[in-house]
Enzyme design. Structure first.
Site, PDB file in Angstrom:
ATOM      1  N   ASP A   9       0.856  -1.191   0.000  1.00 19.61           N
ATOM      2  CA  ASP A   9       0.000   0.000   0.000  1.00 19.61           C
ATOM      3  C   ASP A   9       0.893   1.241   0.000  1.00 19.61           C
ATOM      4  O   ASP A   9       1.651   1.455   0.950  1.00 19.61           O
ATOM      5  CB  ASP A   9      -0.903  -0.023   1.238  1.00 19.61           C
ATOM      6  N   ASP A 105      -2.809   2.555  -6.093  1.00 23.20           N
ATOM      7  CA  ASP A 105      -1.820   2.636  -5.018  1.00 23.20           C
ATOM      8  C   ASP A 105      -1.684   1.375  -4.173  1.00 23.20           C
ATOM      9  O   ASP A 105      -0.974   1.381  -3.169  1.00 23.20           O
ATOM     10  CB  ASP A 105      -2.141   3.823  -4.103  1.00 23.20           C
ATOM     11  N   GLU A 106      -2.359   0.297  -4.556  1.00 23.46           N
ATOM     12  CA  GLU A 106      -2.278  -0.930  -3.769  1.00 23.46           C
ATOM     13  C   GLU A 106      -2.157  -2.149  -4.686  1.00 23.46           C
ATOM     14  O   GLU A 106      -2.613  -2.111  -5.827  1.00 23.46           O
ATOM     15  CB  GLU A 106      -3.530  -1.111  -2.895  1.00 23.46           C
TER      16      GLU A 106
END
Length: 199
Positions: A9, A105-106
Site C-alpha cells: 500500500d 496505489d495498492e
C-alpha cells in the site's frame, strides 16, 4: 503448505508523489484536491503533516483550510500517478508474476513459490521503493489476502507488519470489525446490531 501473500500500500499516494516531484513541499502540510479558488473540490489525499491537523480524505477543501490555515492545495496529476503506479508494479513483478493491482496505489502479491522468506522480500521491496522512487509503502505479510491487506493498514507509514499463524488471533481478533476490507458503514452497523464489534 501456507500461502505467503503480501499487500503493498503506497502511503498517502497522490500527496507523496507531489512531494517527491516538488521537494519544497515535503516539510509542509499538503493536500491534493480540486480547485480551491472556485470553492469546490474535496481532499483526495493528504500528506502525513496535513493528517496531523485532523484533515480527512473526502472532506471539503474549505473545511480542511479551517483546520490548517497554512495548508497547501495541489491539483491532481493523474497521468503522473499512473506512471508511479506502473513503476511500483514493475518492482513487484521482479519478485513474482502473481501481482494483483487494487487501484493505483495498492496491490497483492503471491510469493508462495519464491524461495526467499516473505518478510525479507517485503522489507526489500519497502526499501527499494523508498530509495528508487522516493515514496513510501506499508506492507502486510500473511497467509491470505484479507489479513495481508489488514497488515498493510496496521502500521503506517513505511512499515512491514506480519500476521502469521502464530500471532493473528492475538493481533487481529481484537481489531474493530470495520477494519476489515469491504466492511463499510452499513455492514458495520448491521454487525453492531448483533453485538459484533470486533473481528
Amino acid at each position: 503448505m501456507p500461502r505467503h501473500i503480501l499487500h503493498v500500500d503506497c502511503n498517502k499516494f497522490y500527496a507523496s508523489v507531489e512531494c517527491c516531484l516538488d521537494p519544497t513541499l515535503r516539510d509542509k502540510p499538503v493536500v491534493v484536491g480540486g480547485n480551491e479558488d472556485a470553492r469546490h473540490g474535496i481532499v483526495l489525499t493528504k500528506n502525513e503533516i496535513a493528517a496531523r491537523y485532523g484533515i480527512s480524505t473526502g472532506e471539503t477543501l474549505w473545511s480542511a483550510r479551517r483546520k490548517c490555515p497554512d495548508l497547501i492545495t495541489v491539483p491532481p496529476h493523474f497521468p503522473m500517478y499512473s506512471k508511479f503506479s506502473n513503476m511500483v508494479r514493475s518492482i513487484l513483478r521482479e519478485y513474482t508474476p502473481l501481482v494483483e493491482p487494487f487501484g493505483l496505489d495498492e496491490a497483492w502479491m503471491d510469493v508462495t513459490d519464491c524461495p526467499r522468506d516473505p518478510v525479507v522480500i517485503a522489507e526489500e521491496i519497502r526499501r527499494r521503493i523508498k530509495e528508487e522512487l522516493g515514496i513510501t509503502v506499508s506492507i502486510g505479510v500473511s497467509f491470505n489476502k484479507t489479513f495481508a491487506k489488514l497488515g498493510s493498514d496496521y502500521k503506517k507509514p513505511d512499515a512491514v507488519t506480519v500476521f502469521d499463524c502464530n500471532n493473528y488471533r492475538e493481533l487481529v481478533w481484537p481489531l474493530a470489525a470495520g477494519e476489515l476490507i469491504y466492511v463499510g458503514k452499513s455492514s458495520r452497523q448491521k454487525l453492531e446490531e448483533r453485538f459484533i464489534y470486533t473481528i
